[in-house]
Design a protein around this motif. Structure first.
Motif, short mmCIF file in Angstrom:
data_model
loop_
_atom_site.label_atom_id
_atom_site.label_comp_id
_atom_site.label_asym_id
_atom_site.label_seq_id
_atom_site.Cartn_x
_atom_site.Cartn_y
_atom_site.Cartn_z
N ARG A 82 -74.60 -45.38 23.04
CA ARG A 82 -74.62 -45.10 24.50
C ARG A 82 -75.62 -44.14 24.91
NH1 ARG A 82 -69.97 -44.36 28.07
NH2 ARG A 82 -71.33 -42.62 29.06
N GLU A 83 -75.51 -42.99 23.87
CA GLU A 83 -76.58 -41.82 24.13
C GLU A 83 -77.74 -42.34 24.07
OE1 GLU A 83 -72.27 -40.32 23.30
OE2 GLU A 83 -73.63 -41.46 22.11
N LEU A 84 -78.39 -43.12 23.03
CA LEU A 84 -79.72 -43.40 22.77
C LEU A 84 -80.09 -44.39 23.73
CD1 LEU A 84 -82.20 -43.27 21.26
CD2 LEU A 84 -81.30 -44.84 19.79
N CYS A 85 -79.09 -45.20 24.03
CA CYS A 85 -79.54 -46.26 25.27
C CYS A 85 -79.80 -45.60 26.63
CB CYS A 85 -78.30 -47.15 25.45
SG CYS A 85 -78.33 -48.45 26.74
N LEU A 86 -78.94 -44.75 26.94
CA LEU A 86 -79.15 -43.92 28.27
C LEU A 86 -80.35 -42.85 28.12
CD1 LEU A 86 -75.52 -42.55 28.88
CD2 LEU A 86 -77.22 -44.08 30.69
N GLN A 87 -80.85 -42.38 27.03
CA GLN A 87 -82.01 -41.47 26.89
C GLN A 87 -83.29 -42.30 26.97
OE1 GLN A 87 -82.05 -38.07 25.99
NE2 GLN A 87 -84.25 -38.50 26.61
N PHE A 108 -74.24 -50.42 28.59
CA PHE A 108 -73.40 -49.69 27.32
C PHE A 108 -71.96 -49.97 27.54
CE2 PHE A 108 -75.03 -46.54 30.21
CZ PHE A 108 -73.76 -45.95 30.66
N GLY A 109 -71.32 -49.89 26.34
CA GLY A 109 -69.90 -49.84 26.48
C GLY A 109 -69.20 -48.51 26.70
N GLY A 110 -67.92 -48.48 27.06
CA GLY A 110 -67.30 -47.13 27.36
C GLY A 110 -67.65 -46.87 28.79
N SER A 111 -68.05 -47.53 29.81
CA SER A 111 -68.45 -47.11 31.15
C SER A 111 -68.05 -48.34 32.14
CB SER A 111 -69.79 -46.79 31.26
OG SER A 111 -70.15 -46.25 32.47
N THR A 130 -76.74 -51.58 24.67
CA THR A 130 -76.04 -51.66 23.08
C THR A 130 -75.64 -52.98 22.93
OG1 THR A 130 -74.07 -51.03 24.18
CG2 THR A 130 -75.48 -49.16 23.27
N PRO A 131 -75.79 -53.23 21.70
CA PRO A 131 -75.57 -54.87 21.32
C PRO A 131 -74.16 -55.40 21.92
CG PRO A 131 -76.57 -53.85 19.54
CD PRO A 131 -76.30 -52.69 20.73
N GLY A 132 -72.99 -54.64 21.62
CA GLY A 132 -71.71 -55.28 22.21
C GLY A 132 -71.83 -55.35 23.74
N ARG A 133 -71.92 -54.50 24.59
CA ARG A 133 -72.00 -54.67 25.82
C ARG A 133 -72.97 -55.72 26.14
NH1 ARG A 133 -69.90 -51.90 30.46
NH2 ARG A 133 -68.05 -52.05 29.13
N LEU A 134 -74.22 -55.81 25.80
CA LEU A 134 -75.27 -56.66 26.29
C LEU A 134 -74.69 -58.11 26.03
CD1 LEU A 134 -78.17 -57.17 27.46
CD2 LEU A 134 -78.72 -57.73 25.09
N ASP A 276 -62.33 -40.05 16.72
CA ASP A 276 -61.04 -39.84 17.46
C ASP A 276 -61.16 -39.22 19.00
OD1 ASP A 276 -59.64 -41.07 15.43
OD2 ASP A 276 -59.09 -39.14 14.47
N LEU A 277 -62.26 -38.73 19.32
CA LEU A 277 -62.59 -38.25 20.72
C LEU A 277 -62.67 -39.11 21.50
CD1 LEU A 277 -65.02 -35.32 20.14
CD2 LEU A 277 -62.64 -35.26 19.95
N SER A 278 -61.81 -39.16 22.74
CA SER A 278 -61.98 -40.02 23.86
C SER A 278 -63.72 -40.11 24.32
CB SER A 278 -61.16 -39.73 24.96
OG SER A 278 -61.75 -38.62 25.75
N GLN A 279 -64.09 -40.96 25.12
CA GLN A 279 -65.57 -41.12 25.60
C GLN A 279 -65.73 -40.06 26.43
OE1 GLN A 279 -67.72 -43.46 24.67
NE2 GLN A 279 -69.07 -41.90 25.16
#
Length: 398
Positions: A82-87, A108-111, A130-134, A276-279
């Motif tokens: 997601r970071e690279l996707c947004l960038q 992207f996922g997580g949003s 990102t592939p999964g969300r698309l 293990d960190l949340s988004q």
């Protein structure tokens, strides 16, 4: 060296990128941009390290080639995180500053998927995803890939490493045959070659530097220590570089958190980044690091994939990576955009043969150093302090 104008970019785009601080094209841009502008049907494989200007290499021609008279999605850019996707989406928006009718969406996922669905329904000429969300949005029939002009696979090796091969193949099968595919990767693995053979037609191969070799402006240093002294050695190495701004790579989530906790307990400006960190926690850590409120990011390899941060002075491998491509990716996060960088490995005597293998495959030699002594650290920090004091400007008029 050619100018951006000489590469064939239109005035509005050149104006926008110069406002971003780009004066002259970087090597990958100089080689890729003309190919994409001259022939929209050419497939391209570009091998280049992270931080060499890949986003602009494909992004600028894409912005120029968008047909704004048509509202459907024309260009798709896939990346691993997601970071690279947004960038990528942010960079493309900057490039299109004076082409207001170009619409760009990041998915992207997580949003919130509902918000992303609304963005696409409002019209998106370019989708960074990102592939999964698309794939989820394709299955929901929200995204239509049937009229795609080009697909970009950015950090293709990382996407395959993260297990996205099936998703990538499903996505590529949903696109028309009459499109061009652009594959950007730091390394050329057998998996990358398999994807290219299956989905690309006579691609033009462009290599910046040598295949599977890191950037030239990175200094590679090795410290050989006993396993029990690894953490103490890490502290001394960090202390010896007062201006350090870097990533420390650990093998496991547990080790990452333990090292981060120890560093914070010992007064270092550090944070952990792992699965293990949340988004929300991940975004908080990343924002602190990007703004240099945190100087040391202790991360697992997986958590840091796709991470795009400029001006890192150091990358430290707390353990020697098992694979060459992992070391290449780690070291490639520093020494970007022509700047000097340092890649450090902390190793033990049993890993000599593994170290030699990396040296032979990258054609680079590690500089072997002794862990700095207390006196050496004190001297280095004192000189650093004196240097900072000398640079302080005093207003004598007050």
């Amino acid at each position: 060296m050619k100018t951006f104008e000489e590469l064939g970019l239109e005035h509005s785009i050149v104006t926008a990128i110069k406002e971003q601080g780009f004066q002259n094209p970087m090597s990958v841009q100089e080689k890729v941009i003309p190919v994409l502008l001259e022939n929209n049907e050419t497939d391209v494989i570009a091998l280049a390290q992270t931080g060499t200007g890949k986003t602009a290499a494909y992004g600028l021609p894409i912005i120029q080639n968008v047909n704004t008279k048509k509202s459907h999605t024309q260009f798709l850019i896939l990346s691993p995180t997601r970071e690279l996707c947004l960038q990528i989406a942010d960079d493309l928006s900057d490039f299109a500053k004076y082409k207001n009718d170009v619409k760009i969406a990041a998915v992207f996922g997580g949003s919130s998927i509902e918000r992303q669905i609304q963005l696409i329904r409002n019209g998106a000429h370019i989708i960074s995803a990102t592939p999964g969300r698309l794939l989820d949005l394709v299955k929901r029939k929200v995204v239509d890939l049937s009229k795609i002009t080009a697909v970009v696979l950015d950090e293709a090796d990382e996407m395959l490493n993260m297990g996205f091969r099936d998703d990538l193949e499903a996505i590529l099968k949903s696109t028309p045959d009459a499109k061009n595919t652009l594959l950007f990767s730091a390394t050329m693995s057998s998996d990358i070659r398999a994807i290219a053979n299956k989905f690309m037609f006579e691609p033009v191969e462009i290599t910046i530097g040598k295949k599977n070799v890191g950037a030239e402006n990175i200094n590679h240093i090795c410290y050989t220590v006993n396993a029990k002294d690894r953490y103490l050695s890490l502290k001394r190495i960090v202390d010896f570089h007062p201006e350090i701004y870097g990533i420390i790579f650990c093998r496991t989530k547990r080790e990452t958190q333990e090292v981060a906790d120890l560093l914070m307990k010992d007064g270092y400006n550090a944070e952990a980044l792992h699965g293990d960190l949340s988004q929300a926690q991940r975004e908080t850590v990343m924002n602190k690091f990007r703004h240099k409120n945190v100087r040391l990011l202790i991360a697992t390899d997986v958590a840091a994939r796709g991470l795009d941060v400029d001006n890192l002075t150091h990358v430290i491998n707390y353990n020697l990576p098992d694979e060459l491509k992992v070391y290449t990716h780690h070291s490639g996060r520093t020494g970007r955009a022509g700047k000097a960088g340092t890649s450090i490995v902390i190793t033990n005597l049993k890993e000599k043969s593994k170290l030699r293998t990396i040296e032979n495959q990258t054609n680079k030699k590690f500089e072997h150093k002794q862990v700095p002594t207390g006196d050496e650290i004190c001297a280095k920090q004192l000189f650093h302090l004196v240097d900072r004091v000398e640079k302080v400007e005093v207003d004598d008029s007050k």
